[in-house]
Design a protein around this motif. Structure first.
Motif, PDB file in Angstrom:
ATOM      1  N   ILE A  36     -57.288 -60.595  70.440  1.00 39.43           N
ATOM      2  CA  ILE A  36     -58.658 -59.783  70.092  1.00 39.43           C
ATOM      3  C   ILE A  36     -59.689 -60.363  70.961  1.00 39.43           C
ATOM      4  N   GLU A  37     -60.064 -59.445  72.028  1.00 35.56           N
ATOM      5  CA  GLU A  37     -61.099 -59.617  72.807  1.00 35.56           C
ATOM      6  C   GLU A  37     -60.994 -61.097  73.540  1.00 35.56           C
ATOM      7  N   ARG A  76     -47.085 -60.936  61.866  1.00 35.87           N
ATOM      8  CA  ARG A  76     -47.974 -60.446  62.788  1.00 35.87           C
ATOM      9  C   ARG A  76     -49.308 -61.191  62.929  1.00 35.87           C
ATOM     10  N   ILE A  77     -49.592 -61.660  64.086  1.00 37.04           N
ATOM     11  CA  ILE A  77     -50.536 -62.572  64.415  1.00 37.04           C
ATOM     12  C   ILE A  77     -51.747 -61.947  65.377  1.00 37.04           C
ATOM     13  N   GLU A  78     -53.035 -61.960  64.985  1.00 40.52           N
ATOM     14  CA  GLU A  78     -54.094 -61.418  65.680  1.00 40.52           C
ATOM     15  C   GLU A  78     -55.265 -62.838  66.218  1.00 40.52           C
ATOM     16  N   VAL A  79     -54.854 -63.015  67.372  1.00 38.94           N
ATOM     17  CA  VAL A  79     -55.708 -64.396  67.771  1.00 38.94           C
ATOM     18  C   VAL A  79     -57.073 -63.971  68.217  1.00 38.94           C
ATOM     19  N   THR A  80     -58.072 -64.554  67.467  1.00 40.87           N
ATOM     20  CA  THR A  80     -59.323 -63.975  67.587  1.00 40.87           C
ATOM     21  C   THR A  80     -60.312 -65.127  68.434  1.00 40.87           C
ATOM     22  N   ASP A 106     -61.974 -82.942  72.724  1.00 37.48           N
ATOM     23  CA  ASP A 106     -61.384 -81.776  73.480  1.00 37.48           C
ATOM     24  C   ASP A 106     -59.892 -81.380  72.863  1.00 37.48           C
ATOM     25  N   TRP A 107     -59.885 -81.258  71.625  1.00 39.58           N
ATOM     26  CA  TRP A 107     -58.524 -80.911  71.099  1.00 39.58           C
ATOM     27  C   TRP A 107     -58.292 -79.408  71.050  1.00 39.58           C
ATOM     28  N   PRO A 108     -57.031 -78.922  70.770  1.00 37.18           N
ATOM     29  CA  PRO A 108     -56.865 -77.558  71.124  1.00 37.18           C
ATOM     30  C   PRO A 108     -57.160 -76.982  69.788  1.00 37.18           C
ATOM     31  N   ARG A 109     -57.631 -75.625  69.744  1.00 34.66           N
ATOM     32  CA  ARG A 109     -58.077 -74.966  68.744  1.00 34.66           C
ATOM     33  C   ARG A 109     -57.733 -73.414  68.851  1.00 34.66           C
ATOM     34  N   ILE A 110     -57.118 -73.032  67.755  1.00 32.68           N
ATOM     35  CA  ILE A 110     -56.811 -71.575  67.646  1.00 32.68           C
ATOM     36  C   ILE A 110     -57.114 -70.858  66.557  1.00 32.68           C
ATOM     37  N   SER A 111     -58.091 -69.598  66.484  1.00 28.51           N
ATOM     38  CA  SER A 111     -58.388 -68.945  65.221  1.00 28.51           C
ATOM     39  C   SER A 111     -57.674 -67.688  65.213  1.00 28.51           C
ATOM     40  N   LEU A 112     -57.058 -67.540  64.213  1.00 28.67           N
ATOM     41  CA  LEU A 112     -56.304 -66.460  64.066  1.00 28.67           C
ATOM     42  C   LEU A 112     -56.141 -65.754  62.704  1.00 28.67           C
ATOM     43  N   ARG A 113     -55.971 -64.387  62.673  1.00 23.72           N
ATOM     44  CA  ARG A 113     -55.397 -63.820  61.425  1.00 23.72           C
ATOM     45  C   ARG A 113     -54.072 -63.417  61.398  1.00 23.72           C
TER      46      ARG A 113
END
Length: 167
Positions: A36-37, A76-80, A106-113
């Motif tokens: 997503i964007e 189903r994953i939507e990464v925001t 500086d750790w990794p981050r992922i936001s998702l639905r």
């Protein structure tokens, strides 16, 4: 001349036996990924080329995690948003960007639905903010050596916990 023919025949026989006696491949679920964007992500690499390569690498990895899902299940994953481990810093005479990992903030981050289903039945859904503040201090498996290993490990852990919670 009869020797190569005999060897070829033996190889064909072994191949036929292996394919006949091999256990059937285990069925697995599937993972679908949508970005997503992505041009607004916090850090998916420098420029559109890096971003596309990053998203393709992570999408392929996530799709491969479908083998952890039981047959018939779909995740189903939507990464925001996405922020890769480390920070980009100029390096060398031509100031090419290099990703530097320090193990600090500086750790990794992922936001998702996400939406996990089995046919038409919803098993789990919601929002998730994944992060791994200790990424630098945990060893990577051989399967994670290479590009985006810390992000892949974080996604593996999340999918494994999601699947375990639904068993």
């Amino acid at each position: 001349m009869t020797r190569p023919v005999a060897l070829a025949g033996a190889a064909a026989l072994l191949f036929a036996m292996a394919t006949t006696l091999a256990p059937p491949a285990l069925a697995a679920g599937q993972v679908q990924v949508k970005w997503i964007e992505p041009e607004k992500f916090a850090d998916a690499g420098r420029g559109s080329f890096d971003r596309e390569r990053t998203l393709e690498t992570l999408a392929e990895h996530l799709k491969g995690l479908g083998r952890q899902l039981p047959d018939g299940q779909t995740l189903r994953i939507e990464v925001t948003d996405l922020e890769l481990a480390g920070e980009l810093e100029p390096f060398g005479r031509f100031h090419q960007d290099v990703r530097v990992l320090r193990g600090r903030a500086d750790w990794p981050r992922i936001s998702l639905r996400y939406h996990l289903s089995d046919g038409s039945r919803t098993l789990a859904s919601g929002d998730a903010d994944l992060s791994d503040p200790n990424y630098f201090f945990r060893s990577l498996r051989a399967s994670h050596s290479g590009a985006l290993g810390y992000e892949k490990r974080m996604l593996d852990d999340w999918v494994a916990s999601l699947v375990a919670a639904k068993r």
